[in-house]
Write a protein that holds these residues in place. Structure first.
Motif, PDB file in Angstrom:
ATOM      1  N   ARG A  34       0.866  -1.183   0.000  1.00  0.00           N
ATOM      2  CA  ARG A  34       0.000   0.000   0.000  1.00  0.00           C
ATOM      3  C   ARG A  34       0.898   1.227   0.000  1.00  0.00           C
ATOM      4  NH1 ARG A  34      -3.978   0.093   4.732  1.00  0.00           N
ATOM      5  NH2 ARG A  34      -5.036  -1.381   3.375  1.00  0.00           N
ATOM      6  N   THR A  35       0.670   2.125  -0.938  1.00  0.00           N
ATOM      7  CA  THR A  35       1.422   3.372  -1.010  1.00  0.00           C
ATOM      8  C   THR A  35       0.711   4.420  -0.159  1.00  0.00           C
ATOM      9  OG1 THR A  35       2.133   2.853  -3.255  1.00  0.00           O
ATOM     10  CG2 THR A  35       2.325   5.144  -2.554  1.00  0.00           C
ATOM     11  N   LEU A  36       1.447   5.042   0.749  1.00  0.00           N
ATOM     12  CA  LEU A  36       0.902   6.130   1.563  1.00  0.00           C
ATOM     13  C   LEU A  36       1.497   7.448   1.092  1.00  0.00           C
ATOM     14  CD1 LEU A  36       1.032   4.651   5.174  1.00  0.00           C
ATOM     15  CD2 LEU A  36      -0.874   4.698   3.577  1.00  0.00           C
ATOM     16  N   ARG A  37       0.658   8.444   0.944  1.00  0.00           N
ATOM     17  CA  ARG A  37       1.126   9.756   0.500  1.00  0.00           C
ATOM     18  C   ARG A  37       1.941  10.453   1.572  1.00  0.00           C
ATOM     19  NH1 ARG A  37      -4.619  11.151  -1.275  1.00  0.00           N
ATOM     20  NH2 ARG A  37      -4.515  12.273   0.674  1.00  0.00           N
ATOM     21  N   GLY A  38       1.726  10.093   2.804  1.00  0.00           N
ATOM     22  CA  GLY A  38       2.473  10.702   3.894  1.00  0.00           C
ATOM     23  C   GLY A  38       1.639  11.651   4.720  1.00  0.00           C
ATOM     24  N   ASP A  39       0.620  12.241   4.127  1.00  0.00           N
ATOM     25  CA  ASP A  39      -0.188  13.200   4.879  1.00  0.00           C
ATOM     26  C   ASP A  39      -1.069  12.522   5.923  1.00  0.00           C
ATOM     27  OD1 ASP A  39      -1.860  12.024   3.039  1.00  0.00           O
ATOM     28  OD2 ASP A  39      -2.729  13.900   2.314  1.00  0.00           O
ATOM     29  N   SER A  40      -1.223  11.212   5.829  1.00  0.00           N
ATOM     30  CA  SER A  40      -2.051  10.503   6.808  1.00  0.00           C
ATOM     31  C   SER A  40      -1.222   9.892   7.941  1.00  0.00           C
ATOM     32  CB  SER A  40      -2.859   9.406   6.119  1.00  0.00           C
ATOM     33  OG  SER A  40      -1.998   8.430   5.571  1.00  0.00           O
ATOM     34  N   SER A  41       0.099   9.956   7.835  1.00  0.00           N
ATOM     35  CA  SER A  41       0.925   9.352   8.885  1.00  0.00           C
ATOM     36  C   SER A  41       1.289  10.396   9.944  1.00  0.00           C
ATOM     37  CB  SER A  41       2.184   8.730   8.288  1.00  0.00           C
ATOM     38  OG  SER A  41       3.004   9.708   7.716  1.00  0.00           O
ATOM     39  N   PRO A  59       6.064  10.356   2.203  1.00  0.00           N
ATOM     40  CA  PRO A  59       5.434   9.258   1.462  1.00  0.00           C
ATOM     41  C   PRO A  59       6.269   7.981   1.584  1.00  0.00           C
ATOM     42  CG  PRO A  59       5.558  11.227   0.110  1.00  0.00           C
ATOM     43  CD  PRO A  59       6.375  11.496   1.336  1.00  0.00           C
ATOM     44  N   HIS A  60       5.593   6.837   1.759  1.00  0.00           N
ATOM     45  CA  HIS A  60       6.279   5.567   1.901  1.00  0.00           C
ATOM     46  C   HIS A  60       5.322   4.426   1.610  1.00  0.00           C
ATOM     47  CE1 HIS A  60       4.528   6.277   5.904  1.00  0.00           C
ATOM     48  NE2 HIS A  60       4.557   4.965   6.077  1.00  0.00           N
ATOM     49  N   LEU A  61       5.775   3.190   1.781  1.00  0.00           N
ATOM     50  CA  LEU A  61       4.975   1.997   1.542  1.00  0.00           C
ATOM     51  C   LEU A  61       4.700   1.275   2.845  1.00  0.00           C
ATOM     52  CD1 LEU A  61       6.997   0.455  -1.438  1.00  0.00           C
ATOM     53  CD2 LEU A  61       5.032   1.989  -1.566  1.00  0.00           C
ATOM     54  N   VAL A  62       3.537   0.641   2.927  1.00  0.00           N
ATOM     55  CA  VAL A  62       3.241  -0.298   4.002  1.00  0.00           C
ATOM     56  C   VAL A  62       3.149  -1.659   3.314  1.00  0.00           C
ATOM     57  CG1 VAL A  62       1.632  -1.010   5.796  1.00  0.00           C
ATOM     58  CG2 VAL A  62       1.991   1.407   5.334  1.00  0.00           C
ATOM     59  N   VAL A  63       3.911  -2.625   3.832  1.00  0.00           N
ATOM     60  CA  VAL A  63       4.038  -3.930   3.177  1.00  0.00           C
ATOM     61  C   VAL A  63       3.761  -5.031   4.190  1.00  0.00           C
ATOM     62  CG1 VAL A  63       5.635  -5.424   1.928  1.00  0.00           C
ATOM     63  CG2 VAL A  63       5.817  -2.948   1.675  1.00  0.00           C
ATOM     64  N   TRP A  64       3.014  -6.065   3.770  1.00  0.00           N
ATOM     65  CA  TRP A  64       2.790  -7.226   4.616  1.00  0.00           C
ATOM     66  C   TRP A  64       2.670  -8.468   3.734  1.00  0.00           C
ATOM     67  CZ3 TRP A  64      -0.794  -3.407   3.785  1.00  0.00           C
ATOM     68  CH2 TRP A  64      -2.008  -3.765   3.219  1.00  0.00           C
ATOM     69  N   PRO A  65       2.927  -9.652   4.306  1.00  0.00           N
ATOM     70  CA  PRO A  65       2.861 -10.880   3.511  1.00  0.00           C
ATOM     71  C   PRO A  65       1.462 -11.115   2.969  1.00  0.00           C
ATOM     72  CG  PRO A  65       3.890 -11.298   5.637  1.00  0.00           C
ATOM     73  CD  PRO A  65       3.335  -9.908   5.679  1.00  0.00           C
ATOM     74  N   ARG A  80       5.065  -3.725   7.732  1.00  0.00           N
ATOM     75  CA  ARG A  80       6.281  -2.941   7.881  1.00  0.00           C
ATOM     76  C   ARG A  80       6.199  -1.725   6.974  1.00  0.00           C
ATOM     77  NH1 ARG A  80       6.074  -5.583  11.585  1.00  0.00           N
ATOM     78  NH2 ARG A  80       7.456  -7.216  12.303  1.00  0.00           N
ATOM     79  N   HIS A  81       6.732  -0.619   7.452  1.00  0.00           N
ATOM     80  CA  HIS A  81       6.764   0.622   6.686  1.00  0.00           C
ATOM     81  C   HIS A  81       8.137   0.746   6.033  1.00  0.00           C
ATOM     82  CE1 HIS A  81       2.991   2.390   8.388  1.00  0.00           C
ATOM     83  NE2 HIS A  81       3.215   1.394   9.223  1.00  0.00           N
ATOM     84  N   TRP A  82       8.148   0.871   4.708  1.00  0.00           N
ATOM     85  CA  TRP A  82       9.389   0.906   3.929  1.00  0.00           C
ATOM     86  C   TRP A  82       9.477   2.197   3.124  1.00  0.00           C
ATOM     87  CZ3 TRP A  82      12.828  -3.315   2.626  1.00  0.00           C
ATOM     88  CH2 TRP A  82      12.511  -4.537   3.203  1.00  0.00           C
TER      89      TRP A  82
END
Length: 94
Positions: A34-41, A59-65, A80-82
């Motif tokens: 999931r790509t996060l724009r950053g304004d919600s974190s 902006p970053h990614l949230v990744v899970w199996p 995990r946030h990458w």
């Protein structure tokens, strides 16, 4: 003639402030990204790729199996946030 700037019906829609989930396959398995724009974190996260902080608003990614649906017990504790570049180059790290 219809307007060309309308959203196509088959385009996925995301939750405001969040990106659209997509599947990614690699030599290390299948992932939901999931790509996060950053304004919600509002928290600071630590990228598992470079071990550097991801500050709020970046902006970053949230990744899970990938294990079916996103619900309790299906990878939630493994999110995990990458940084985008770190996740894209995860196979090149030693």
């Amino acid at each position: 003639m219809p307007r060309a700037n309308r959203r196509r019906v088959d385009e996925p829609r995301g939750v405001p402030g969040r990106g659209v989930d997509r599947s990614v396959s690699g030599s290390d398995g299948d992932w939901i990204v999931r790509t996060l724009r950053g304004d919600s974190s509002a928290k600071t996260y630590r990228c598992p790729g470079c071990r550097q902080e991801i500050a709020p608003g970046v902006p970053h990614l949230v990744v899970w199996p990938s294990r079916g649906t996103f619900s309790a017990g299906d990878g939630v504790s493994e999110r995990r946030h990458w940084h985008r570049a770190c996740f894209e180059h995860r196979g090149r790290r030693g």
